[in-house]
Design a protein around this motif. Structure first.
Motif, PDB file in Angstrom:
ATOM      1  N   THR A   1       0.849  -1.177   0.000  1.00 44.94           N
ATOM      2  CA  THR A   1       0.000   0.000   0.000  1.00 44.94           C
ATOM      3  C   THR A   1       0.884   1.226   0.000  1.00 44.94           C
ATOM      4  OG1 THR A   1      -1.690  -1.161   1.243  1.00 44.94           O
ATOM      5  CG2 THR A   1      -1.826   1.247   1.208  1.00 44.94           C
ATOM      6  N   ALA A   2       0.853   1.944  -1.107  1.00 42.07           N
ATOM      7  CA  ALA A   2       1.694   3.128  -1.232  1.00 42.07           C
ATOM      8  C   ALA A   2       1.069   4.300  -0.504  1.00 42.07           C
ATOM      9  CB  ALA A   2       1.869   3.487  -2.715  1.00 42.07           C
ATOM     10  N   ALA A   3       1.911   5.228  -0.072  1.00 35.54           N
ATOM     11  CA  ALA A   3       1.402   6.428   0.571  1.00 35.54           C
ATOM     12  C   ALA A   3       0.586   7.235  -0.419  1.00 35.54           C
ATOM     13  CB  ALA A   3       2.575   7.266   1.083  1.00 35.54           C
ATOM     14  N   PRO A   4      -0.488   7.885   0.020  1.00 36.48           N
ATOM     15  CA  PRO A   4      -1.307   8.669  -0.902  1.00 36.48           C
ATOM     16  C   PRO A   4      -0.517   9.838  -1.471  1.00 36.48           C
ATOM     17  CG  PRO A   4      -1.905   9.149   1.364  1.00 36.48           C
ATOM     18  CD  PRO A   4      -0.983   7.968   1.405  1.00 36.48           C
ATOM     19  N   GLU A   5      -0.849  10.214  -2.691  1.00 37.12           N
ATOM     20  CA  GLU A   5      -0.164  11.319  -3.326  1.00 37.12           C
ATOM     21  C   GLU A   5      -0.528  12.622  -2.640  1.00 37.12           C
ATOM     22  OE1 GLU A   5       0.554  12.906  -7.849  1.00 37.12           O
ATOM     23  OE2 GLU A   5      -1.400  12.132  -7.314  1.00 37.12           O
ATOM     24  N   PRO A   6       0.443  13.421  -2.220  1.00 35.79           N
ATOM     25  CA  PRO A   6       0.143  14.699  -1.617  1.00 35.79           C
ATOM     26  C   PRO A   6      -0.589  15.601  -2.599  1.00 35.79           C
ATOM     27  CG  PRO A   6       2.447  14.101  -1.297  1.00 35.79           C
ATOM     28  CD  PRO A   6       1.871  13.142  -2.287  1.00 35.79           C
TER      29      PRO A   6
ATOM     30  N   LYS B   1      16.095  -4.193  -0.828  1.00 39.01           N
ATOM     31  CA  LYS B   1      14.849  -4.122  -1.587  1.00 39.01           C
ATOM     32  C   LYS B   1      15.059  -3.079  -2.678  1.00 39.01           C
ATOM     33  CE  LYS B   1      12.032  -5.138   2.497  1.00 39.01           C
ATOM     34  NZ  LYS B   1      10.990  -4.596   3.429  1.00 39.01           N
ATOM     35  N   VAL B   2      14.989  -3.526  -3.936  1.00 39.70           N
ATOM     36  CA  VAL B   2      15.374  -2.670  -5.049  1.00 39.70           C
ATOM     37  C   VAL B   2      14.200  -2.463  -6.002  1.00 39.70           C
ATOM     38  CG1 VAL B   2      16.988  -2.328  -6.953  1.00 39.70           C
ATOM     39  CG2 VAL B   2      17.739  -3.541  -4.889  1.00 39.70           C
TER      40      VAL B   2
ATOM     41  N   VAL C   1       6.048   6.856 -10.278  1.00 39.64           N
ATOM     42  CA  VAL C   1       5.786   7.675  -9.101  1.00 39.64           C
ATOM     43  C   VAL C   1       5.601   6.788  -7.866  1.00 39.64           C
ATOM     44  CG1 VAL C   1       4.179   9.315  -8.045  1.00 39.64           C
ATOM     45  CG2 VAL C   1       4.772   9.538 -10.453  1.00 39.64           C
ATOM     46  N   VAL C   2       4.905   5.683  -8.043  1.00 37.55           N
ATOM     47  CA  VAL C   2       4.688   4.762  -6.931  1.00 37.55           C
ATOM     48  C   VAL C   2       6.012   4.137  -6.498  1.00 37.55           C
ATOM     49  CG1 VAL C   2       3.483   2.675  -6.166  1.00 37.55           C
ATOM     50  CG2 VAL C   2       2.324   4.286  -7.668  1.00 37.55           C
ATOM     51  N   GLY C   3       6.858   3.778  -7.468  1.00 35.24           N
ATOM     52  CA  GLY C   3       8.160   3.222  -7.132  1.00 35.24           C
ATOM     53  C   GLY C   3       9.015   4.213  -6.366  1.00 35.24           C
ATOM     54  N   ARG C   4       8.972   5.464  -6.762  1.00 33.72           N
ATOM     55  CA  ARG C   4       9.749   6.484  -6.059  1.00 33.72           C
ATOM     56  C   ARG C   4       9.227   6.666  -4.633  1.00 33.72           C
ATOM     57  NH1 ARG C   4      10.063  12.284  -5.523  1.00 33.72           N
ATOM     58  NH2 ARG C   4      12.238  12.956  -5.522  1.00 33.72           N
ATOM     59  N   LEU C   5       7.915   6.642  -4.449  1.00 37.42           N
ATOM     60  CA  LEU C   5       7.331   6.762  -3.115  1.00 37.42           C
ATOM     61  C   LEU C   5       7.779   5.610  -2.225  1.00 37.42           C
ATOM     62  CD1 LEU C   5       3.689   8.006  -3.796  1.00 37.42           C
ATOM     63  CD2 LEU C   5       5.475   9.214  -2.524  1.00 37.42           C
ATOM     64  N   ALA C   6       7.924   4.425  -2.830  1.00 30.61           N
ATOM     65  CA  ALA C   6       8.378   3.276  -2.046  1.00 30.61           C
ATOM     66  C   ALA C   6       9.770   3.531  -1.476  1.00 30.61           C
ATOM     67  CB  ALA C   6       8.377   2.012  -2.908  1.00 30.61           C
TER      68      ALA C   6
ATOM     69  N   ILE D   1      11.172   6.648  -0.990  1.00 26.81           N
ATOM     70  CA  ILE D   1      11.105   7.792  -0.073  1.00 26.81           C
ATOM     71  C   ILE D   1      10.548   7.387   1.285  1.00 26.81           C
ATOM     72  CG2 ILE D   1       9.985  10.032   0.336  1.00 26.81           C
ATOM     73  CD1 ILE D   1      10.119  10.481  -2.696  1.00 26.81           C
ATOM     74  N   THR D   2       9.546   6.493   1.285  1.00 28.80           N
ATOM     75  CA  THR D   2       8.910   6.081   2.538  1.00 28.80           C
ATOM     76  C   THR D   2       9.624   4.925   3.218  1.00 28.80           C
ATOM     77  OG1 THR D   2       7.406   4.594   1.349  1.00 28.80           O
ATOM     78  CG2 THR D   2       6.644   6.854   1.744  1.00 28.80           C
ATOM     79  N   GLY D   3      10.676   4.386   2.607  1.00 27.86           N
ATOM     80  CA  GLY D   3      11.427   3.305   3.224  1.00 27.86           C
ATOM     81  C   GLY D   3      10.876   1.926   2.963  1.00 27.86           C
ATOM     82  N   ARG D   4       9.851   1.816   2.126  1.00 27.77           N
ATOM     83  CA  ARG D   4       9.332   0.483   1.778  1.00 27.77           C
ATOM     84  C   ARG D   4      10.308  -0.254   0.872  1.00 27.77           C
ATOM     85  NH1 ARG D   4       3.842  -0.019   2.981  1.00 27.77           N
ATOM     86  NH2 ARG D   4       2.848   1.933   3.663  1.00 27.77           N
ATOM     87  N   ALA D   5      11.137   0.501   0.184  1.00 26.29           N
ATOM     88  CA  ALA D   5      12.238  -0.064  -0.593  1.00 26.29           C
ATOM     89  C   ALA D   5      13.509   0.674  -0.184  1.00 26.29           C
ATOM     90  CB  ALA D   5      11.990   0.103  -2.092  1.00 26.29           C
ATOM     91  N   ASP D   6      14.637   0.007  -0.350  1.00 19.62           N
ATOM     92  CA  ASP D   6      15.903   0.624   0.039  1.00 19.62           C
ATOM     93  C   ASP D   6      16.443   1.576  -1.021  1.00 19.62           C
ATOM     94  OD1 ASP D   6      16.323  -0.816   2.581  1.00 19.62           O
ATOM     95  OD2 ASP D   6      16.473  -2.581   1.283  1.00 19.62           O
ATOM     96  N   VAL D   7      16.386   1.136  -2.287  1.00 18.83           N
ATOM     97  CA  VAL D   7      16.955   1.933  -3.373  1.00 18.83           C
ATOM     98  C   VAL D   7      16.141   1.712  -4.646  1.00 18.83           C
ATOM     99  CG1 VAL D   7      19.316   1.844  -2.465  1.00 18.83           C
ATOM    100  CG2 VAL D   7      18.550   0.094  -4.098  1.00 18.83           C
TER     101      VAL D   7
END
Length: 322
Positions: free
Chosen positions: A33-38, A185-186, A222-227, A229-235
């Protein structure tokens, strides 16, 4: 092309494919579940930009085969994937496709004395569409490989650089060797050069007793980048152009830079049908834009000047299978 143009997926709950390799078994789909778009992000569609004007090139025009049938007479029909700037994306009106790929396509069309029509396509669709004659050329961050050269011709216009990005406040400081990605997590694109490179590194790491990579694939950048930024993925492991462009807001930073054909250099190229005769005139048109300065202008306004080539080549050496 008959299919409708690519649209952004809504942010929210999405599915990613996590590849578990080296005997762990197959592709497992896990829900994230990705963070909602601001609200600010929703309102920050990239502004439409004025089209560049390329230098006409009579020599390039004379090289077009007399028997070549353009998809539309007098028009260069070019496929591109509007997925992420600075490569290509929709502008503020959600209609105009902007980015360095459309800009380069416009310069080529102007050089050839043709009108430009851009066709939005999914990345996976361009090979079949080009082979079947739905468009004359593809500009979509395509890297030259020896395998692709069996079916397509190429005219180089950028060096292929890949960047690894992490969140600005994250613990990862640098990634310089394959061992540095062990257990991470990539986020990356499926069936891309970086996907192949990461799998090679992963096999090497697992053979050395290191932890495997957890692969995360998203349809929406955009969803991948949010992952990340929010720490759901490492890089994220992506074309350096897209990473550098997104890093301008200070939320991510680069921790690794590699040639697109690691460990070898690679060329991003205009792709045309094998034997169609378009590669030579396109190469000539590109070299005229390089000489006139319009090429440098296009790269500069999208912050990809470090990927500039001194001269376009027809069918440059391609990458071998990794």
């Amino acid at each position: 092309m008959s299919r409708s143009r690519t649209r952004r997926l809504p942010l929210g709950t999405v599915f990613i494919a996590t590849a578990l390799i080296a005997g762990v078994g197959g592709i497992v789909y896990s829900r994230v579940t990705a963070a909602p778009e601001p609200a600010a992000a929703a309102a920050s569609r990239p502004a439409d930009v004025a089209a560049l004007v390329g230098t006409p090139d009579p020599k390039a025009q004379a090289l077009i085969p007399a028997n070549y049938a353009f998809v539309t007479p007098g028009t260069l029909t070019v496929a591109t994937h509007p997925g992420q700037l600075p490569l290509a994306d929709y502008g503020a009106d959600n209609e105009q496709i902007i980015g360095v790929e459309p800009d380069i396509a416009k310069l080529i069309a102007d050089g050839l004395g043709l009108k430009l029509v851009l066709v939005p396509v999914a990345w996976a669709d361009w090979p079949l569409g080009l082979e079947s004659g739905k468009y004359d050329a593809v500009l979509s961050n395509v890297t030259v490989t020896e395998e692709r050269k069996k079916k397509f011709d190429f005219s180089s216009y950028r060096f292929d650089l890949l960047g690894i990005y992490t969140r600005t406040d994250g613990p990862i400081r640098k990634i310089e060797t394959p061992a540095d990605v062990a257990g991470l997590k990539v986020v990356l694109g499926a069936s891309t050069n970086q996907d192949q490179i990461l799998r090679q590194w992963d096999r090497q790491n697992i053979a050395a007793g290191l932890k495997p990579v957890e692969y995360q694939y998203f349809d929406d950048a955009v969803v991948g980048r949010l992952a990340v930024i929010t720490g759901r993925a490492d890089v994220s492991f992506e074309p350096n152009a897209t990473g550098a462009y997104s890093a301008r807001d200070g939320k991510v930073r680069r921790v690794g830079l590699f040639p697109g054909g690691w460990p070898n250099a690679a060329a991003i190229s205009v792709t045309t049908r094998k034997g169609s005769g378009l590669a030579e005139p396109i190469t000539q048109a590109l070299n005229t834009q390089i000489a006139s300065g319009t090429y440098a202008q296009a790269l500069k306004r999208w912050n990809v000047g470090e990927e500039a080539v001194a001269r376009s080549e027809t069918n440059p050496p391609g990458l071998s299978a990794l």
